[in-house]
Design a protein around this motif. Structure first.
Motif, PDB file in Angstrom:
ATOM      1  N   GLU A   1      73.496   3.293  65.494  1.00 30.91           N
ATOM      2  CA  GLU A   1      72.939   4.612  65.206  1.00 30.91           C
ATOM      3  C   GLU A   1      73.413   5.092  63.836  1.00 30.91           C
ATOM      4  OE1 GLU A   1      74.761   6.579  68.435  1.00 30.91           O
ATOM      5  OE2 GLU A   1      73.168   6.129  69.880  1.00 30.91           O
ATOM      6  N   ALA A   2      72.718   6.091  63.313  1.00 28.89           N
ATOM      7  CA  ALA A   2      73.149   6.727  62.068  1.00 28.89           C
ATOM      8  C   ALA A   2      74.338   7.635  62.353  1.00 28.89           C
ATOM      9  CB  ALA A   2      72.005   7.527  61.461  1.00 28.89           C
ATOM     10  N   GLY A   3      75.159   7.861  61.347  1.00 21.03           N
ATOM     11  CA  GLY A   3      76.307   8.744  61.494  1.00 21.03           C
ATOM     12  C   GLY A   3      77.195   8.670  60.269  1.00 21.03           C
ATOM     13  N   SER A   4      78.102   9.630  60.156  1.00 23.50           N
ATOM     14  CA  SER A   4      78.987   9.677  58.988  1.00 23.50           C
ATOM     15  C   SER A   4      80.324  10.260  59.391  1.00 23.50           C
ATOM     16  CB  SER A   4      78.361  10.517  57.870  1.00 23.50           C
ATOM     17  OG  SER A   4      78.016  11.818  58.345  1.00 23.50           O
ATOM     18  N   CYS A   5      81.334  10.030  58.556  1.00 22.17           N
ATOM     19  CA  CYS A   5      82.669  10.546  58.847  1.00 22.17           C
ATOM     20  C   CYS A   5      83.421  10.764  57.547  1.00 22.17           C
ATOM     21  CB  CYS A   5      83.435   9.585  59.751  1.00 22.17           C
ATOM     22  SG  CYS A   5      83.736   7.961  59.013  1.00 22.17           S
ATOM     23  N   GLU A   6      84.435  11.610  57.618  1.00 20.53           N
ATOM     24  CA  GLU A   6      85.325  11.834  56.478  1.00 20.53           C
ATOM     25  C   GLU A   6      86.681  12.281  56.993  1.00 20.53           C
ATOM     26  OE1 GLU A   6      84.095  15.049  53.882  1.00 20.53           O
ATOM     27  OE2 GLU A   6      83.066  16.045  55.545  1.00 20.53           O
ATOM     28  N   THR A   7      87.716  11.999  56.206  1.00 18.38           N
ATOM     29  CA  THR A   7      89.079  12.382  56.553  1.00 18.38           C
ATOM     30  C   THR A   7      89.521  13.502  55.628  1.00 18.38           C
ATOM     31  OG1 THR A   7      89.594  10.142  57.303  1.00 18.38           O
ATOM     32  CG2 THR A   7      91.448  11.569  56.779  1.00 18.38           C
ATOM     33  N   LEU A   8      90.036  14.587  56.226  1.00 16.38           N
ATOM     34  CA  LEU A   8      90.447  15.772  55.481  1.00 16.38           C
ATOM     35  C   LEU A   8      91.905  16.052  55.808  1.00 16.38           C
ATOM     36  CD1 LEU A   8      87.296  17.905  56.401  1.00 16.38           C
ATOM     37  CD2 LEU A   8      87.613  16.507  54.352  1.00 16.38           C
ATOM     38  N   LEU A   9      92.798  15.763  54.863  1.00 15.64           N
ATOM     39  CA  LEU A   9      94.230  15.888  55.103  1.00 15.64           C
ATOM     40  C   LEU A   9      94.800  17.128  54.432  1.00 15.64           C
ATOM     41  CD1 LEU A   9      95.295  12.174  54.508  1.00 15.64           C
ATOM     42  CD2 LEU A   9      94.813  13.292  56.689  1.00 15.64           C
ATOM     43  N   SER A  10      95.890  17.629  54.990  1.00 15.99           N
ATOM     44  CA  SER A  10      96.614  18.751  54.403  1.00 15.99           C
ATOM     45  C   SER A  10      98.058  18.339  54.186  1.00 15.99           C
ATOM     46  CB  SER A  10      96.549  19.971  55.326  1.00 15.99           C
ATOM     47  OG  SER A  10      97.528  20.925  54.955  1.00 15.99           O
ATOM     48  N   LEU A  11      98.592  18.693  53.037  1.00 17.43           N
ATOM     49  CA  LEU A  11      99.991  18.366  52.759  1.00 17.43           C
ATOM     50  C   LEU A  11     100.955  19.284  53.501  1.00 17.43           C
ATOM     51  CD1 LEU A  11      99.957  17.421  48.984  1.00 17.43           C
ATOM     52  CD2 LEU A  11      99.776  15.968  50.991  1.00 17.43           C
ATOM     53  N   GLU A  12     100.410  20.218  54.303  1.00 19.87           N
ATOM     54  CA  GLU A  12     101.261  21.029  55.172  1.00 19.87           C
ATOM     55  C   GLU A  12     101.372  20.431  56.581  1.00 19.87           C
ATOM     56  OE1 GLU A  12     100.905  25.555  53.366  1.00 19.87           O
ATOM     57  OE2 GLU A  12      99.631  24.991  55.064  1.00 19.87           O
ATOM     58  N   SER A  13     100.714  19.281  56.814  1.00 18.94           N
ATOM     59  CA  SER A  13     100.809  18.645  58.123  1.00 18.94           C
ATOM     60  C   SER A  13     102.242  18.208  58.382  1.00 18.94           C
ATOM     61  CB  SER A  13      99.877  17.440  58.195  1.00 18.94           C
ATOM     62  OG  SER A  13      98.534  17.846  58.068  1.00 18.94           O
ATOM     63  N   ALA A  14     102.653  18.261  59.643  1.00 11.95           N
ATOM     64  CA  ALA A  14     104.054  18.009  60.008  1.00 11.95           C
ATOM     65  C   ALA A  14     104.588  16.672  59.507  1.00 11.95           C
ATOM     66  CB  ALA A  14     104.220  18.127  61.524  1.00 11.95           C
ATOM     67  N   PRO A  15     103.854  15.535  59.657  1.00 11.15           N
ATOM     68  CA  PRO A  15     104.409  14.266  59.178  1.00 11.15           C
ATOM     69  C   PRO A  15     104.630  14.243  57.676  1.00 11.15           C
ATOM     70  CG  PRO A  15     102.580  13.880  60.689  1.00 11.15           C
ATOM     71  CD  PRO A  15     102.567  15.327  60.352  1.00 11.15           C
ATOM     72  N   VAL A  16     103.754  14.940  56.925  1.00 12.90           N
ATOM     73  CA  VAL A  16     103.896  14.977  55.467  1.00 12.90           C
ATOM     74  C   VAL A  16     105.087  15.835  55.078  1.00 12.90           C
ATOM     75  CG1 VAL A  16     102.745  15.533  53.298  1.00 12.90           C
ATOM     76  CG2 VAL A  16     101.409  14.649  55.229  1.00 12.90           C
ATOM     77  N   VAL A  17     105.190  17.006  55.697  1.00 13.12           N
ATOM     78  CA  VAL A  17     106.296  17.913  55.400  1.00 13.12           C
ATOM     79  C   VAL A  17     107.634  17.257  55.732  1.00 13.12           C
ATOM     80  CG1 VAL A  17     107.374  20.095  56.064  1.00 13.12           C
ATOM     81  CG2 VAL A  17     104.903  19.987  55.699  1.00 13.12           C
ATOM     82  N   ALA A  18     107.670  16.500  56.832  1.00 12.35           N
ATOM     83  CA  ALA A  18     108.923  15.880  57.263  1.00 12.35           C
ATOM     84  C   ALA A  18     109.368  14.755  56.337  1.00 12.35           C
ATOM     85  CB  ALA A  18     108.773  15.350  58.688  1.00 12.35           C
ATOM     86  N   CYS A  19     108.421  14.104  55.659  1.00 16.28           N
ATOM     87  CA  CYS A  19     108.748  12.900  54.891  1.00 16.28           C
ATOM     88  C   CYS A  19     108.836  13.130  53.385  1.00 16.28           C
ATOM     89  CB  CYS A  19     107.710  11.805  55.163  1.00 16.28           C
ATOM     90  SG  CYS A  19     107.681  11.263  56.885  1.00 16.28           S
ATOM     91  N   LEU A  20     108.223  14.201  52.879  1.00 19.61           N
ATOM     92  CA  LEU A  20     108.209  14.424  51.434  1.00 19.61           C
ATOM     93  C   LEU A  20     109.095  15.602  51.062  1.00 19.61           C
ATOM     94  CD1 LEU A  20     104.419  13.942  50.579  1.00 19.61           C
ATOM     95  CD2 LEU A  20     106.268  12.286  50.343  1.00 19.61           C
ATOM     96  N   PRO A  21     109.752  15.555  49.904  1.00 20.35           N
ATOM     97  CA  PRO A  21     110.569  16.685  49.457  1.00 20.35           C
ATOM     98  C   PRO A  21     109.741  17.952  49.319  1.00 20.35           C
ATOM     99  CG  PRO A  21     111.001  14.722  48.133  1.00 20.35           C
ATOM    100  CD  PRO A  21     109.802  14.415  48.973  1.00 20.35           C
ATOM    101  N   ALA A  22     110.359  19.092  49.581  1.00 19.40           N
ATOM    102  CA  ALA A  22     109.650  20.369  49.568  1.00 19.40           C
ATOM    103  C   ALA A  22     109.041  20.670  48.203  1.00 19.40           C
ATOM    104  CB  ALA A  22     110.602  21.491  49.987  1.00 19.40           C
ATOM    105  N   PHE A  23     109.716  20.278  47.109  1.00 25.23           N
ATOM    106  CA  PHE A  23     109.190  20.617  45.779  1.00 25.23           C
ATOM    107  C   PHE A  23     107.886  19.871  45.496  1.00 25.23           C
ATOM    108  CE2 PHE A  23     111.523  16.793  44.622  1.00 25.23           C
ATOM    109  CZ  PHE A  23     110.737  16.210  43.644  1.00 25.23           C
ATOM    110  N   ILE A  24     107.722  18.655  46.098  1.00 25.02           N
ATOM    111  CA  ILE A  24     106.487  17.891  45.883  1.00 25.02           C
ATOM    112  C   ILE A  24     105.332  18.546  46.616  1.00 25.02           C
ATOM    113  CG2 ILE A  24     105.320  15.705  46.340  1.00 25.02           C
ATOM    114  CD1 ILE A  24     107.868  14.259  45.758  1.00 25.02           C
ATOM    115  N   THR A  25     105.528  18.856  47.905  1.00 23.47           N
ATOM    116  CA  THR A  25     104.444  19.478  48.664  1.00 23.47           C
ATOM    117  C   THR A  25     104.149  20.874  48.129  1.00 23.47           C
ATOM    118  OG1 THR A  25     106.071  20.180  50.307  1.00 23.47           O
ATOM    119  CG2 THR A  25     104.862  18.154  50.759  1.00 23.47           C
ATOM    120  N   GLY A  26     105.183  21.585  47.650  1.00 23.57           N
ATOM    121  CA  GLY A  26     104.958  22.908  47.064  1.00 23.57           C
ATOM    122  C   GLY A  26     104.122  22.825  45.801  1.00 23.57           C
TER     123      GLY A  26
END
Length: 653
Positions: free
Chosen positions: A574-599
């Motif tokens: 069938e026809a269809g489409s998808c996309e991934t929309l990420l946020s740097l405020e997501s918990a795994p990102v916040v936990a792994c990256l320094p605050a100054f980078i995500t800020g």
């Protein structure tokens, strides 16, 4: 790889009345699987043989069909799962399925069924007919007298599949049982006595633990037989052993949920502890972060500092004898602080009807009967103003990792297995086979977008959903948590966009919500879709409008989990489409990256940080994936040692 008659895992003289693999079963399986890993059976010749036999099957009357079934069963008993007998069984199943339901297994389903009969996990995308493929494998093994457990994602699917397939199994002379939570012990025992039993992994594990308590004092097959002869009125085991398991959504069960120890518990009402917990929670609220305690969000653990320990020691006891004992005092404070600071409502649990219900991290749905151990559940109940439940004392426990390694014949299927094939082979000794699509995929994958903040992402999602709804399309939006789904629902409502929400609060209606997500103009917001198991029916009007559009707004640590969700669109050509929309405020990102980078990234805006943001997010998610892998590896080592303390996050009953 064919199983001779002597190798069939059947209760009896060879395997005992309760067949299972003991000791380091996964290692034994791994060595055996390694010998056949690169030797895929010649499916083309097998399929041609089945096709050649089908005209003769079509000409059989009902009585002749039953006679042929009897002949095949007798041959299986003598020769095991030989290739020519599998050909006959597949042709019989195909004809009977067509007569009973109007469906014939197509070549991909037959390849999948044969692979499972050869102890393999099969990657078969959503919509390709896993239900009928599992039934074909189960029926063939059951004709050879092997007790088969078909493990589904939830009880609704267990009932649905068993009811839909019962006419086929019945025409093959096979009875079908279904195990659900409300069944009493006698009803469960009858269900497991059937040739094929549909159940969930959780119910199966707890019934195995119940059996283990019955069998604990009777070690060895000879002693077990003597015990049954001497005490004929003793309660019988529920299961007939761990002979063959067909696991649907195998990656979810064998990997994502592998880190949860399942604990069979008995309740003990310690009234004295209630006052102790109340005191500890009140005192914990007065403690100061980093001065009195430090938290580790990754492991959900809290450790008191020297200052915090000293402060607790000087606290008045007021007759609380447990508070005077340092071990009890500090453990209670650690659990109370974890309940306050690390476990959050609508993310880790729900409060419904005056009770706390755990939300499964993997599926996003409520986990009935599950409770945290070591007093954590009672602390969360007190935190939320609920009446504390009785504390649970462990009677028996096991993990999925050790439990499924004990099956003599383990196989299964999922839409996403290839990424984890090395770990699945290492842990369970089962190779992975990818079954080709029935029709070429028409899925359109749009570029990944990364936003500095949740708010910026939700603005984009609302705008995209408005455009899709305006042109008569349909959107399925995946979120990280119940809380996120509610926030997005508020944004959509403020924009005047009609939508439905599927999260742990609506788990009883999830099948209907998902089945109707393919209607034109429909916007569906859902938490993690792993293991949902319900097809989305695409309306004809929607197909003309480009099919279902999936927006994945989850920071998943595995590409495999991403594919679980995006695989909801563009099924069966069938026809269809998808996309991934990420946020740097997501918990795994916040936990792994320094605050100054995500800020910095949050101030930069989506367009300027696209490639940088994607890199940051992928690094963080890779790190989170490695962390979960290490946890599973650690659990595997603990399983081998077996002796361990009950762990937080246990599933108890």
């Amino acid at each position: 790889m064919n199983m001779r008659s002597a190798e069939l895992p059947i209760p009896g003289v060879l395997w005992g009345h309760y067949p299972e693999r003991r000791g380091n079963g996964a290692g034994w399986l791994a060595r055996r699987a390694a010998r056949v890993a690169n030797r895929v059976p010649p499916h083309a010749a097998f399929l041609r043989a089945v096709e050649a036999l089908q005209p003769a099957m079509i000409r059989l009357s009902t009585e002749q069909c039953a006679s042929e079934v009897h002949r095949v069963r007798q041959q299986f008993a003598r020769r095991g799962l030989a290739d020519d007998l599998q050909v006959a069984a597949f042709a019989l199943f195909s004809e009977i399925s067509n007569r009973q339901t109007g469906q014939r297994p197509y070549p991909g389903q037959m390849i999948a069924a044969r692979a499972m009969l050869n102890r393999r996990l099969v990657e078969m995308p959503t919509g390709e007919g896993k239900t009928l493929a599992a039934a074909l494998a189960a029926a063939t093994a059951a004709l050879a007298r092997v007790p088969v457990h078909v493990i589904t994602a939830n009880e609704y699917l267990a009932r649905r599949d068993a009811d839909a397939l019962r006419p086929i199994f019945g025409a093959l002379g096979l009875d079908v049982g279904v195990v659900t939570q409300e069944l009493d012990m006698d009803a469960r025992r009858r269900a497991y006595r059937c040739a094929v039993t549909y159940c969930t992994a959780k119910e199966l594990v707890f019934d195995y633990l119940r059996d283990s308590l019955l069998r604990r004092d009777v070690e060895g097959e000879l002693r077990s037989r003597a015990y049954r002869m001497a005490t004929p009125d003793a309660p019988a085991t529920l299961l007939r052993g761990l002979c063959m398991a067909i696991v649907d959504e195998a990656d979810s069960v064998l990997l994502d949920e592998a880190s949860v120890p399942f604990v069979l518990s008995r309740a003990e009402d310690h009234r004295g502890k209630r006052e102790h917990y109340t005191r500890a929670l009140a005192f914990a609220r007065s403690l100061i972060t980093r001065e009195d305690f430090v938290t580790d969000p990754e492991s959900r653990a809290v450790e008191l500092t020297a200052h915090g320990r000293a402060k607790a020691e000087t606290q008045s006891t007021d007759g609380d004898t447990l508070w005077r004992v340092r071990r009890y005092r500090e453990e209670a404070l650690s659990m109370a602080l974890a309940a306050i600071h690390l476990f959050h409502r609508d993310h880790h649990y729900l409060v419904r009807d005056g009770a706390v219900h755990i939300i499964d991290d993997t599926s996003g749905r409520v986990a009935p009967g599950r409770a945290w151990s070591r007093g954590l559940h009672q602390f969360i109940e007190l935190k939320e103003g609920c009446r504390p439940s009785a504390e649970l004392v462990t009677a028996a426990q096991i993990t999925y990792q050790r439990f499924f390694s004990r099956y003599l014949h383990l196989c299964g299927m999922s839409g996403t297995l290839i990424e984890s094939r090395a770990e699945l082979r290492a842990v369970y000794g089962v190779p992975v086979l990818r079954v080709p699509l029935r029709q070429p995929s028409r899925r359109v994958v749009l570029p990944t977008r990364v936003f500095g903040t949740h708010k910026a992402r939700w603005r984009f999602v609302v705008a995209r959903a408005r455009d899709i709804q305006a042109r008569g399309g349909a959107a399925l939006i995946g979120t990280d948590s119940v809380a996120d789904s509610q926030v997005l629902s508020q944004h959509l409502g403020a924009a005047g966009l009609a939508h439905v929400v599927l999260n742990a609060r609506q788990d009883r209606h999830e099948a209907h919500v998902i089945a109707t997500a393919g209607q034109a103009g429909r916007i569906t917001v859902a938490t993690n879709m792993a293991g949902r198991g319900t097809d989305i029916a695409i309306a004809e009007r929607l197909a003309r409008a480009g099919g279902l559009h999936v927006m994945l707004c989850q920071a998943n640590a595995s590409r495999r989990i991403d594919r679980q969700f995006t695989g909801r669109c563009a099924r069966r050509g069938e026809a269809g489409s998808c996309e991934t929309l990420l946020s740097l405020e997501s918990a795994p990102v916040v936990a792994c990256l320094p605050a100054f980078i995500t800020g910095w990234a949050g101030r930069a805006g989506e367009l300027r940080l696209r490639w940088v943001g994607i890199l940051l997010a992928r690094v963080a998610l890779w790190w989170e994936g490695r962390r979960r892998y290490r946890l599973r590896l650690q659990l595997r080592l603990q399983d081998e040692a077996f002796d361990r303390e009950p762990m937080m996050g246990t599933s108890s009953r």
